[in-house]
Write an enzyme that holds these catalytic residues in place. Structure first.
Site, PDB file in Angstrom:
ATOM      1  N   CYS A  59      -1.786   2.287  43.120  1.00  0.00           N
ATOM      2  CA  CYS A  59      -1.856   1.498  41.889  1.00  0.00           C
ATOM      3  C   CYS A  59      -0.434   1.092  41.511  1.00  0.00           C
ATOM      4  O   CYS A  59       0.542   1.527  42.124  1.00  0.00           O
ATOM      5  CB  CYS A  59      -2.493   2.317  40.769  1.00  0.00           C
ATOM      6  SG  CYS A  59      -1.526   3.787  40.310  1.00  0.00           S
ATOM      7  N   GLU A  85       0.147  15.509  33.560  1.00  0.00           N
ATOM      8  CA  GLU A  85       0.007  14.406  32.600  1.00  0.00           C
ATOM      9  C   GLU A  85      -0.457  14.931  31.245  1.00  0.00           C
ATOM     10  O   GLU A  85       0.032  14.496  30.195  1.00  0.00           O
ATOM     11  CB  GLU A  85      -0.988  13.358  33.112  1.00  0.00           C
ATOM     12  CG  GLU A  85      -1.164  12.201  32.128  1.00  0.00           C
ATOM     13  CD  GLU A  85      -2.255  11.225  32.516  1.00  0.00           C
ATOM     14  OE1 GLU A  85      -2.818  10.586  31.609  1.00  0.00           O
ATOM     15  OE2 GLU A  85      -2.554  11.095  33.719  1.00  0.00           O
ATOM     16  N   SER A 100      -2.774   7.436  44.601  1.00  0.00           N
ATOM     17  CA  SER A 100      -1.464   7.881  45.096  1.00  0.00           C
ATOM     18  C   SER A 100      -1.422   8.005  46.618  1.00  0.00           C
ATOM     19  O   SER A 100      -0.457   8.531  47.173  1.00  0.00           O
ATOM     20  CB  SER A 100      -1.086   9.222  44.449  1.00  0.00           C
ATOM     21  OG  SER A 100      -2.148  10.144  44.539  1.00  0.00           O
ATOM     22  N   HIS A 147      -2.942  20.025  34.006  1.00  0.00           N
ATOM     23  CA  HIS A 147      -2.464  18.844  34.721  1.00  0.00           C
ATOM     24  C   HIS A 147      -1.160  18.384  34.079  1.00  0.00           C
ATOM     25  O   HIS A 147      -1.037  18.371  32.849  1.00  0.00           O
ATOM     26  CB  HIS A 147      -3.507  17.725  34.658  1.00  0.00           C
ATOM     27  CG  HIS A 147      -3.216  16.579  35.573  1.00  0.00           C
ATOM     28  ND1 HIS A 147      -2.313  15.591  35.242  1.00  0.00           N
ATOM     29  CD2 HIS A 147      -3.685  16.272  36.804  1.00  0.00           C
ATOM     30  CE1 HIS A 147      -2.252  14.717  36.239  1.00  0.00           C
ATOM     31  NE2 HIS A 147      -3.073  15.105  37.197  1.00  0.00           N
ATOM     32  N   ASN A 195      -7.302  11.724  40.189  1.00  0.00           N
ATOM     33  CA  ASN A 195      -8.153  10.550  40.405  1.00  0.00           C
ATOM     34  C   ASN A 195      -8.870  10.612  41.750  1.00  0.00           C
ATOM     35  O   ASN A 195     -10.002  10.140  41.877  1.00  0.00           O
ATOM     36  CB  ASN A 195      -7.350   9.260  40.241  1.00  0.00           C
ATOM     37  CG  ASN A 195      -6.465   8.944  41.416  1.00  0.00           C
ATOM     38  OD1 ASN A 195      -6.870   8.284  42.361  1.00  0.00           O
ATOM     39  ND2 ASN A 195      -5.220   9.426  41.376  1.00  0.00           N
ATOM     40  N   THR A 255      -5.386   9.551  31.736  1.00  0.00           N
ATOM     41  CA  THR A 255      -5.637   8.232  32.336  1.00  0.00           C
ATOM     42  C   THR A 255      -6.482   8.277  33.605  1.00  0.00           C
ATOM     43  O   THR A 255      -6.959   7.237  34.057  1.00  0.00           O
ATOM     44  CB  THR A 255      -4.305   7.532  32.676  1.00  0.00           C
ATOM     45  OG1 THR A 255      -3.593   8.323  33.647  1.00  0.00           O
ATOM     46  CG2 THR A 255      -3.454   7.327  31.437  1.00  0.00           C
ATOM     47  N   SER A 263      -4.625  15.728  43.364  1.00  0.00           N
ATOM     48  CA  SER A 263      -4.720  14.390  42.776  1.00  0.00           C
ATOM     49  C   SER A 263      -5.976  14.289  41.927  1.00  0.00           C
ATOM     50  O   SER A 263      -7.097  14.319  42.448  1.00  0.00           O
ATOM     51  CB  SER A 263      -4.746  13.331  43.879  1.00  0.00           C
ATOM     52  OG  SER A 263      -5.142  12.075  43.369  1.00  0.00           O
ATOM     53  N   CYS A 295       4.346   6.496  34.421  1.00  0.00           N
ATOM     54  CA  CYS A 295       3.527   5.282  34.465  1.00  0.00           C
ATOM     55  C   CYS A 295       3.468   4.666  33.071  1.00  0.00           C
ATOM     56  O   CYS A 295       3.234   5.373  32.083  1.00  0.00           O
ATOM     57  CB  CYS A 295       2.116   5.620  34.941  1.00  0.00           C
ATOM     58  SG  CYS A 295       0.984   4.218  34.835  1.00  0.00           S
TER      59      CYS A 295
END
EC number: 1.17.7.4
Length: 317
Positions: free
Chosen positions: A12, A127, A270, A125, A228, A168, A226, A97
């Site tokens: 992305c 994030e 990623s 996580h 996502n 996200t 990861s 990001c």
């Protein structure tokens, strides 16, 4: 055996930017370049950058004075940012990001107003840790929920002064269930003006749903840490398909595809395309035919690297 490729898949804009920041820093300043946490959650990418001179650390005190430090794409808390700025570093670059930064700004705004904030996300996580760390108003409160059941047990100070935001990289469907639970329990809660789940996460989940309609087996290229990528594998499993999260073609077991008529391949945000190409090559060795690219949502978003890495060196304030 037919091979179907999800579209879109792989990198992305945020991941592309983060990797470019580390690569350009290495080119401009030379090794070593220190990076707080894995710049993105992909083993191949991290190992490649490590071979070029990137050093991945978890604590700011691991960085020697006079070094160059980069924050990962996942973002950091205000406390970590302040700790880094207090150090005698030559340069500090932020690879967070921009879509994560958007959520940070939502939390910081709530903190300034004294509005209690609820983050939907996965505990532990990076994030989530960075996003939670944007709230510093003791008069308010910052809370984390992962599933609808967490909402029922949540105790807040003022049910009439609440807002929520999300990590996200969550499952769109699961997050919708949690939001429904929040709105049912706290009717006056306010959500973000624009969905916090990023475009790339949404698009890749939509693409894997399409892929799973025709594929008997779905291979998701992505590392175990990861978020996502894990969500993509879960979606395929919920569609009733055998789904496997793999780091590389070497992880593919022949038994997974034996007697299968169609294998679907996708990749987390990623995961670089070279890994997908290696997976296709391995599937061809196991009886696959030429891969067919499915029609999907076009992505043309680009996030620029910091101007210091485009034009000139600027000393850390």
């Amino acid at each position: 055996m037919q091979i179907l490729l999800a579209n879109p898949r792989g990198f992305c804009a945020g991941v592309d930017r983060a990797i470019s920041i580390v690569e350009r820093a290495l080119e401009m300043y030379g090794a070593p370049i220190y990076v707080r946490h894995e710049v993105v959650h992909n083993r191949y990418v991290v190992n490649s950058l490590r071979e070029r001179g990137a050093i991945f650390i978890e604590e700011i005190d691991e960085v020697p004075d006079g070094s160059i430090l980069i924050f990962s794409a996942h973002g950091v808390s205000q406390a970590v940012r302040a700790e880094a700025k207090a150090r005698a570093l030559t340069m500090l670059f932020d690879a967070t990001c921009p879509l994560v930064t958007k959520v940070h700004m939502e939390v910081a705004r709530a903190s300034r107003k004294g509005t209690e904030a609820i983050l939907i996300g996965h505990a532990g996580h990076p994030e989530v840790e960075g996003t939670m760390g944007q709230y510093n108003n003791p008069q308010g409160g910052m809370y984390l929920v992962e599933q609808p059941g967490d909402v029922q047990n949540l105790q807040v100070k003022d049910e009439d002064n609440l807002c929520f935001m999300t990590q996200t990289t969550l499952s769109v469907d699961d997050t919708s269930d949690v939001i429904d639970a929040l709105r049912a329990r706290f009717p006056k809660i306010v959500g973000p003006r624009k969905d916090d789940i990023c475009y790339a996460t949404t698009n890749r989940q939509e693409a894997v749903r399409t892929l799973a309609r025709d594929a008997d087996v779905v291979l998701v290229v992505g590392s175990k840490n990861s978020s996502n990528s894990n969500r993509l594998a879960e979606l395929a499993q919920r569609a009733g398909k055998l789904a496997r999260l793999i780091d590389s073609a070497e992880d593919i077991q022949e038994a997974w595809v034996k007697g299968v008529s169609c294998v679907g391949v996708t990749a987390g945000a990623s995961a670089p395309d070279i890994l997908v190409q290696q997976v296709i090559q391995r599937l061809n060795e196991l009886g696959g035919v030429d891969a067919v690219e499915l029609i999907g949502r076009e992505e043309n978003i680009i996030f620029e690297v910091p101007k210091e890495l485009r034009v000139e060196v600027k000393q850390l304030d």
